[in-house]
Design a protein around this motif. Structure first.
Motif, PDB file in Angstrom:
ATOM      1  N   LEU A  32     188.764 -82.275  17.566  1.00 32.27           N
ATOM      2  CA  LEU A  32     188.709 -82.824  16.207  1.00 32.27           C
ATOM      3  C   LEU A  32     187.620 -82.143  15.377  1.00 32.27           C
ATOM      4  CD1 LEU A  32     189.753 -84.818  14.131  1.00 32.27           C
ATOM      5  CD2 LEU A  32     188.273 -86.568  15.124  1.00 32.27           C
ATOM      6  N   TRP A  83     195.076 -87.247   7.325  1.00 38.26           N
ATOM      7  CA  TRP A  83     194.745 -87.472   8.727  1.00 38.26           C
ATOM      8  C   TRP A  83     195.935 -87.430   9.669  1.00 38.26           C
ATOM      9  CZ3 TRP A  83     189.947 -86.804  10.026  1.00 38.26           C
ATOM     10  CH2 TRP A  83     188.947 -87.009   9.072  1.00 38.26           C
ATOM     11  N   ALA A 138     196.027 -84.802  12.604  1.00 37.72           N
ATOM     12  CA  ALA A 138     196.109 -85.168  14.025  1.00 37.72           C
ATOM     13  C   ALA A 138     197.172 -84.336  14.727  1.00 37.72           C
ATOM     14  CB  ALA A 138     196.405 -86.659  14.153  1.00 37.72           C
ATOM     15  N   CYS A 181     191.861 -90.806  14.257  1.00 35.13           N
ATOM     16  CA  CYS A 181     191.063 -89.589  14.030  1.00 35.13           C
ATOM     17  C   CYS A 181     190.060 -89.814  12.891  1.00 35.13           C
ATOM     18  CB  CYS A 181     191.965 -88.416  13.685  1.00 35.13           C
ATOM     19  SG  CYS A 181     193.028 -87.895  15.035  1.00 35.13           S
ATOM     20  N   TRP A 195     185.993 -89.697  13.304  1.00 33.49           N
ATOM     21  CA  TRP A 195     185.211 -88.750  12.509  1.00 33.49           C
ATOM     22  C   TRP A 195     184.156 -89.479  11.663  1.00 33.49           C
ATOM     23  CZ3 TRP A 195     183.634 -83.980  12.054  1.00 33.49           C
ATOM     24  CH2 TRP A 195     183.134 -83.527  10.843  1.00 33.49           C
TER      25      TRP A 195
END
Length: 304
Positions: free
Chosen positions: A42, A54, A58, A70, A74
């Motif tokens: 990531l 996102w 992903a 994700c 993050w």
DNA sequence: AACTTCCGCAACCGCATACCT
DNA sequence: GAGGTATGCGGTTGCGGAAGT
């Protein structure tokens, strides 16, 4: 937390639209704690391509995670400017202050604590603050508890912070303590102060006034009237930029807060400050000696 | 040392809102 | 404006380590 390989079924997930059973099998989404490999994937992907979008991120990164997962990983953990570790007394003060103002608006509160996430603040509130409200046998949103925070806990934190700084100064002439003593004096004089980036735990936005136009819970402790631009994009260890450099100042000198608070408490003990007569009496008894003692919260509660 | 209970925190869920077509 | 999708927010869950017995 150690990253285990725990994996759950993906029922109820809201990102399973329009995939054939075959594709779905192939894309079997992982849940639970992230592995080091996933983190690396990531981080590397975002370093190359940036964040956002996102769901497609992903997929493109080859992560068997939802976009939502994700994003959360993050924002709450992997972002380089996420600050970890215990909340400083100043940060706790600010959280208490902002929560009395805005309630459970965690993300709004987080915007005023650079490097802290809404999740972390929410956890802090639930695990620490609500626990103490429970011990006090009152609701965390009740006036009684807010008064207790405002007149007992917050001064205690300010005291504790001042105490810590004095210890730092006395025991080793580290630049941080020197910074704090000079910054405190400078702040009192309304002088511009900048934060050294090496001080990991003490960086914090000041909060003289907020975007709803209201003053802080200690209005008299703050220099008059500027609005801070905080949050978004402030790197770790840096102060959020005020509108003008001239307006940059330090979150209230903790010593000043402690002094003023003691005066407030004494005045309160003298009558008139609290609507809750029980709490007023409690505070009156408590106020003697607050300046010389280093109170633990538990001691405060015992004084009921 | 073994077991139980407690607690902190990362991650999840559902819902609301913003954005896009 | 309607419908679909992406993002953001707040509440909740449950794992795993720490503390207690």
């Amino acid at each position: 937390m150690a990253a285990s390989q725990r994996s759950r079924s993906s029922d109820g997930d809201d990102h399973h639209r329009g995939e054939s059973p075959e594709e779905e099998q192939q894309l079997e989404l992982r849940r639970g704690p992230w592995t080091v490999d996933e983190d690396l994937t990531l981080v590397n992907y975002i370093a190359d391509h940036g964040e956002g979008r996102w769901n497609s991120l992903a997929r493109a990164a080859g992560l068997k995670r939802t976009g939502k997962s994700c994003r959360l990983r993050w924002l709450n953990y992997l972002r380089p400017d996420v600050k970890r570790g215990n909340f400083t007394a100043d940060e706790q003060l600010l959280i208490l202050d902002l929560h009395t103002r805005w309630g459970n608006r965690w993300s709004k509160i987080a915007q005023h604590l650079p490097g802290r996430t809404d999740n972390e603040i929410k956890n802090y509130w639930r695990t620490r603050v609500q626990k103490h409200a429970k011990q006090l046998n009152c609701d965390a949103n009740s006036k009684r508890f807010k008064d207790a925070m405002r007149y007992l806990w917050m001064p205690h934190l300010a005291d504790a912070d001042d105490h810590r700084r004095r210890l730092l100064h006395a025991h080793h002439h580290h630049h941080t303590s020197d910074f704090f003593s000079s910054a405190t004096a400078a702040a009192a004089a309304g002088i511009v102060v900048t934060m050294p980036t090496t001080s990991s735990s003490d960086s914090l936005a000041t909060a003289e006034s907020y975007d709803d136009g209201t003053a802080g819970i200690y209005p008299s402790f703050h220099a008059a009237g500027e609005e801070m631009l905080v949050g978004g994009g402030a790197a770790a260890g840096e102060w959020a930029a005020p509108k003008t450099s001239q307006e940059r100042t330090m979150w209230p000198s903790a010593a000043a807060v402690a002094e003023q608070s003691t005066a407030v408490i004494q005045a309160a003990g003298g009558g008139g400050q609290f609507e809750d007569p029980e709490l007023s009496g409690w505070v009156q008894g408590f106020s003697e000696g607050i300046t010389e003692n280093f109170w633990a919260l538990e001691d405060i509660w015992k004084m009921q």
